[in-house]
Design a protein around this motif. Sequence first.
Motif, PDB file in Angstrom:
ATOM      1  N   LYS A   1     -33.459  10.322 -44.938  1.00 26.86           N
ATOM      2  CA  LYS A   1     -33.335  10.539 -43.491  1.00 26.86           C
ATOM      3  C   LYS A   1     -34.562  11.296 -43.004  1.00 26.86           C
ATOM      4  CE  LYS A   1     -29.336  11.315 -41.433  1.00 26.86           C
ATOM      5  NZ  LYS A   1     -28.077  12.043 -41.264  1.00 26.86           N
ATOM      6  N   CYS A   2     -35.090  10.866 -41.862  1.00 26.30           N
ATOM      7  CA  CYS A   2     -36.298  11.501 -41.337  1.00 26.30           C
ATOM      8  C   CYS A   2     -36.020  12.987 -41.107  1.00 26.30           C
ATOM      9  CB  CYS A   2     -36.724  10.840 -40.039  1.00 26.30           C
ATOM     10  SG  CYS A   2     -38.163  11.619 -39.319  1.00 26.30           S
ATOM     11  N   PHE A   3     -36.840  13.839 -41.758  1.00 25.05           N
ATOM     12  CA  PHE A   3     -36.574  15.280 -41.664  1.00 25.05           C
ATOM     13  C   PHE A   3     -37.209  15.873 -40.409  1.00 25.05           C
ATOM     14  CE2 PHE A   3     -40.843  16.435 -42.853  1.00 25.05           C
ATOM     15  CZ  PHE A   3     -41.276  15.318 -43.536  1.00 25.05           C
ATOM     16  N   VAL A   4     -37.939  15.038 -39.661  1.00 24.53           N
ATOM     17  CA  VAL A   4     -38.523  15.535 -38.414  1.00 24.53           C
ATOM     18  C   VAL A   4     -37.537  15.323 -37.266  1.00 24.53           C
ATOM     19  CG1 VAL A   4     -40.392  15.285 -36.754  1.00 24.53           C
ATOM     20  CG2 VAL A   4     -40.872  15.175 -39.209  1.00 24.53           C
ATOM     21  N   CYS A   5     -37.154  14.050 -37.054  1.00 24.31           N
ATOM     22  CA  CYS A   5     -36.228  13.782 -35.938  1.00 24.31           C
ATOM     23  C   CYS A   5     -34.784  13.754 -36.405  1.00 24.31           C
ATOM     24  CB  CYS A   5     -36.583  12.455 -35.271  1.00 24.31           C
ATOM     25  SG  CYS A   5     -36.301  11.019 -36.324  1.00 24.31           S
ATOM     26  N   ARG A   6     -34.566  13.785 -37.729  1.00 23.33           N
ATOM     27  CA  ARG A   6     -33.222  13.743 -38.319  1.00 23.33           C
ATOM     28  C   ARG A   6     -32.426  12.540 -37.841  1.00 23.33           C
ATOM     29  NH1 ARG A   6     -30.817  18.162 -40.781  1.00 23.33           N
ATOM     30  NH2 ARG A   6     -32.435  19.526 -41.582  1.00 23.33           N
TER      31      ARG A   6
ATOM     32  N   SER B   1     -39.528   8.191 -30.475  1.00 28.31           N
ATOM     33  CA  SER B   1     -40.885   8.712 -30.305  1.00 28.31           C
ATOM     34  C   SER B   1     -41.378   9.435 -31.552  1.00 28.31           C
ATOM     35  CB  SER B   1     -40.898   9.677 -29.112  1.00 28.31           C
ATOM     36  OG  SER B   1     -39.968  10.711 -29.348  1.00 28.31           O
ATOM     37  N   CYS B   2     -40.649   9.286 -32.679  1.00 31.30           N
ATOM     38  CA  CYS B   2     -41.001  10.049 -33.880  1.00 31.30           C
ATOM     39  C   CYS B   2     -42.144   9.364 -34.618  1.00 31.30           C
ATOM     40  CB  CYS B   2     -39.783  10.169 -34.787  1.00 31.30           C
ATOM     41  SG  CYS B   2     -40.125  11.095 -36.286  1.00 31.30           S
ATOM     42  N   ARG B   3     -43.200  10.111 -34.888  1.00 35.98           N
ATOM     43  CA  ARG B   3     -44.348   9.528 -35.579  1.00 35.98           C
ATOM     44  C   ARG B   3     -44.123   9.488 -37.087  1.00 35.98           C
ATOM     45  NH1 ARG B   3     -48.811  12.733 -35.042  1.00 35.98           N
ATOM     46  NH2 ARG B   3     -50.128  11.113 -35.894  1.00 35.98           N
ATOM     47  N   THR B   4     -43.283  10.376 -37.574  1.00 35.25           N
ATOM     48  CA  THR B   4     -43.088  10.436 -39.024  1.00 35.25           C
ATOM     49  C   THR B   4     -42.345   9.204 -39.537  1.00 35.25           C
ATOM     50  OG1 THR B   4     -43.092  12.832 -38.920  1.00 35.25           O
ATOM     51  CG2 THR B   4     -42.142  11.837 -40.894  1.00 35.25           C
ATOM     52  N   CYS B   5     -41.281   8.811 -38.850  1.00 36.08           N
ATOM     53  CA  CYS B   5     -40.502   7.657 -39.323  1.00 36.08           C
ATOM     54  C   CYS B   5     -40.781   6.415 -38.494  1.00 36.08           C
ATOM     55  CB  CYS B   5     -39.013   7.982 -39.311  1.00 36.08           C
ATOM     56  SG  CYS B   5     -38.362   8.294 -37.651  1.00 36.08           S
ATOM     57  N   ARG B   6     -41.645   6.509 -37.528  1.00 37.74           N
ATOM     58  CA  ARG B   6     -42.027   5.391 -36.665  1.00 37.74           C
ATOM     59  C   ARG B   6     -40.808   4.716 -36.053  1.00 37.74           C
ATOM     60  NH1 ARG B   6     -46.183   5.394 -40.437  1.00 37.74           N
ATOM     61  NH2 ARG B   6     -48.160   5.746 -39.382  1.00 37.74           N
TER      62      ARG B   6
HETATM   63 ZN   LIG Z   1     -38.298  10.562 -37.364  1.00 44.39          ZN
END
Ligand SMILES: [Zn+2]
Lengths: 833, 365
Positions: B281-286, B292-297
């Motif tokens: 699970k994306c730990f930035v946007c969870r 708009s999350c760049r980590t998980c696009r």
């Molecule tokens: Zn994300």
Amino acid sequence: MKAPLSWILDHVDVPAGTTTDEITDRLTLTGLKLEAIESAGRDITGPLVIGRVLTMEPEPQKNGKTINWCTVDVGDANGTGEPQGIVCGAHNFKPGDLVATVLPGGVLPGSHGSGPVEIGARKTYGHLSAGMICSAQELGLGDDHDGIIVLPADAGEPGQDVRPVLGLDEETIEFEINPDRAYALSIRGIAREVLVSVEGASNFRDPAVRDTPAANADGHSVVVDDAEGCPVFVARRVTGFDPAAPTPDFMVQRITAAGMRPISLAVDITNYVMLETGRPIHGYDADKLTGAIVVRRARDGERLTTLDGTDRTLDAGDLVVTDDSGIIGLGGVMGGETTEMSGTTTSVLVESAHWDAVSMFRTGRRHKITSEAGKRNERGVDPTICEAAADRVVALLVEHGGGQADPGVTVVGTPPAMPVIDVPGDLAARVSGMPITEEQSIECLRAVGCDVDGSGTLSVTPPPWRPDLTDAQDFSEEVIRLVGYDRVPSVLPTPPSGRGLTRAQQLRRRVGRTLAGDGFVEVVTFPFVGAADLDALGLPADDARRDVLRLSNPLSAEAGSMTTTLLPGLLRAAGKNVGHGNTDVAIFETGTVTLPRHSGPAAILPVDRRPTDEEFAALDAALPAQPLHLAVVASGEATSGGWWGDARPVTWADAVEAVRSVSAALGLEVSVSSADRAPWHPGRCAELSVDGAVIGHAGEVHPTVCQAFGLPKRAVAAEVDLDLLLERAVHLRQAPTFSSYPVAKEDVALVVDTSVPAADVEAALREGAGELLESIRLFDVYTGDQVGEGKKSLAYALRFRALDRTLKEGEAAAARDAAVALAAERTGAVQRA
Amino acid sequence: MSGPNTDYDPVEVTPLKAEQVDAMREAALAAIADATDLDGLKQVRLDHAGDRSPIALANREIGALPPQARKDAGQRIGKARGAINQSLAARQAVLEAEHEERMLAEEGVDVSLPTTRSRRGGRHPLTLQSELIADLFVAMGYEVAEGPVVEAEWLNFDALNLGRDHPARTMQDTFWTEPAENHVVLRTQTSPVQARTMLTRKPPIYVVCPGRVFRTDEYDATHSPMFHQVEGLVVDEGITMAHLKGTLDHFASQLFGDGITTRFRPSYFPFTEPSAEVDVKCFVCRGIDPESCRTCRGEGWIEWGGCGVVNPRVLIACGVDPDVYSGFAFGMGIDRSFMFRHNLEDLRPLFEGDVRFSAAFGSEI
Ligand SMILES: [Zn+2]
């Protein structure tokens, strides 16, 4: 695999309102991973509508071009209902035609990398042109820019969205297909996955189920010499085919969307049926065939020019198709040039054959051919659909190419039977940790096409399109994926008590921390090396480090081997830092080097049993030695200058000290002697030993080597075998004892020849001073007039102390004299007055 | 005739008169009080308490007094000298304190001056990442297993159910060594360490194997011919996919934060069956509003690695009885994990040796 959604839905129904995302989400969760959803019109926004050309007036221009000033009925799409005035440069249409019209505010994808183009109303050629009549290229539908798109007369009413008419709203789904899902390299397979995966999907219509004519003796004569390599060979023939007949639009669109290039009707049809059924088909120009077709293994050295124009020398393992003229194709992989279909082909022989997957894989690899047909044949195709696929091709050739199906039907061989495999009824539950019942397992297995009999231990026959299902556990995956990977519970196992990191693992961390604490920065470099690198190090021709393990397929010939020393990579990294303007650099790396043992092959052992201990030991013995090395490189200033004083440049001693520091962290003491070894300065190279074993070298890098690696002169380096250090590391350190009695200090200055190593003098002093000596420190080295040419003076501070008493008057002096006497005897030292 | 001068007239010994002694004492005390620095006080000491000071001279006269007068005079002088010495000591302490205060004030420096003289060292972030991961598993009771990077083909492929003609062999573009008939490769995965572990240890086995692996990928922003993997292997009685899921969930939450879990998707690896891709699970946007999350696009999940239940064929080739034991295995890129954990988009700085890169991570991540 790229699959147009409409094509999939030709073969299976999903509940009304099911979105593309819902379908792809489900397929992803059951094993067909979504890569991308593409649509031709994705980059088009705004009003793109059907227009009817009302008037067009040609207007010659000064530049020689003629433009048409048109009025176009776009219905209510422009908000007024009035005709739209548009300037158009194309001439391939007339008043009354329906055309694709983009109105102001619309955005087209643009061409030749221009990026999106927003359409506005603009003044041009003396008119206000409010929009554009579009060509195929402008809509991103291909390269055709000869004229605008003229729509069929029944395309619709002016003002309606033109996207559905042009297939611009068609979505194509790209899936990642794993080797165990080769059946999904077809619309047939994907539609079947939709059926089992998507809630409410129904009514699967198998494109490979057809009424096919029975085999008879009237077809093209085919002999299969190698039934194992080619279990089924079906040949059909279509004559009177019109080679100029165009490929229908839907077929062009689908083939293109699937990522293949339309070529000609006959070729396009074979590709279309391959995409649809997964069965690769080959078409021959029947008029170029002479005599019976024979399938056999090639003989070593036979040649064939395949239809990609490559002349290939064949291997005895290759399966070939021949006729009286010789070899005409590499069976299942690629056809030959001589019988290729062309623009004049009127008679087509359709080959639909099943090939042995392993042979296909080997031939593809051997000849480095990757083709859509080969990709499917080497992964395994349903062997039972050869006749249906051939029949589908024949039908399409007849329908779109105006040919006649020849009544002759050749079928050689029968599809191999699928094995029956015993699968424990509770296996899926045991493997997954989920409470899956036997009934559930049976239901899932049947859903993916298996025949299931029995209970307790199930007798399972996989469907013919699943050659990958060979082991009981394979079937558990089928069950678990349909039950849902997302339903697997999360349970932590309970390992037995572990022993933590091994001693070597702990010590390696200690080494890294020590060097980082000493100001060195760790880097990681590739372990590849080339002869030029070893030359740059200045290694002599017979240096053992030139004996490298070569790679058969390196990325670059300049770095084509596994390195025997960390120094080239580290020196290069240091040079790069200097090149970036970071002139004060101190770096280290730990990594294995590869030292060939030239000990013969590593056997390919059986896999149906554990290797014996001897076999396993022999494997290891066949590998090169791979000791862990540590190397450091430093250049520039060790301490920078500032308000506190001058900078201190890095010297050879820093390289030795780095190793001493690491050794001390391991409880080891390094002894040093001078050596001459590349890439070091011949007069400034130290050989480093621990407990009598040489562990490596350190010192100043040879100026020529510095230059070769882009480093300033006086860069320093060290490289040691870290394994040798680690295995000698002191494990349990003993508690020290030390004296609380007063210390007696004695200084001596000794003059020796410059060639005498200080380490020898110190060793003699130590030994001569005896056990009262607590420590000795060299505090000054002097050369110059006062000691004379070829001499140096070494000044030592000696500290004496006894463990159990205060030293008596003269005791320390006596010990000092004994020390000096032994140094004199061993090294010719003379005490300075 | 001569005898003790018993009739000596004390009146004639002027300095020993009480008034005189008092005057000497007062003069001394005044001078002490007037001394403004240590040098001045030194002079005062000489003048008023030294050998030639009036009071010292007066002291010598005591002997000239008749015995009955000596005691008085001695006491008088002694008291006066005591008072003077006490005053001197007190004044000395005051002046010394003043002196020290002045000196310390004068010795002040600009403590904002730069202090950096030596280079700062640092360890490579991938080493640190490997160690961090190893530590997470060691904390669970696992051990860290290792093996050679130049490896036998049989261990890298065959023992792992990647037979000679397995299509999956082409999935991993392998560096082969010369001569080809030696069957030695650069390991394409850390899985041969799993095989080695099973061949050399008896279950229960709980190990992780971090290490360098090689593929013939051209070097660019997202590919490297050398990269780092960590694989885990558990072989024990009754091991299921649920244990795999539990372990990876725990690993994910330890590495990326509380509440970060994993997701399995069916996949294919020859050495596991069933196999799964594991997403974290994306730990930035969870996963909350990932658009708009760049980590998980925009996915809410990040592809992390592969895993599965160890294929019984692999157990057999490595001498483990599949009727008694089952196992799970997983593998993920250390470099890749590092890249999304630390927001690095181009992997090349990991291998370029620029000290600015490693140094930025110091000795701990
Ligand atoms: Zn994300």
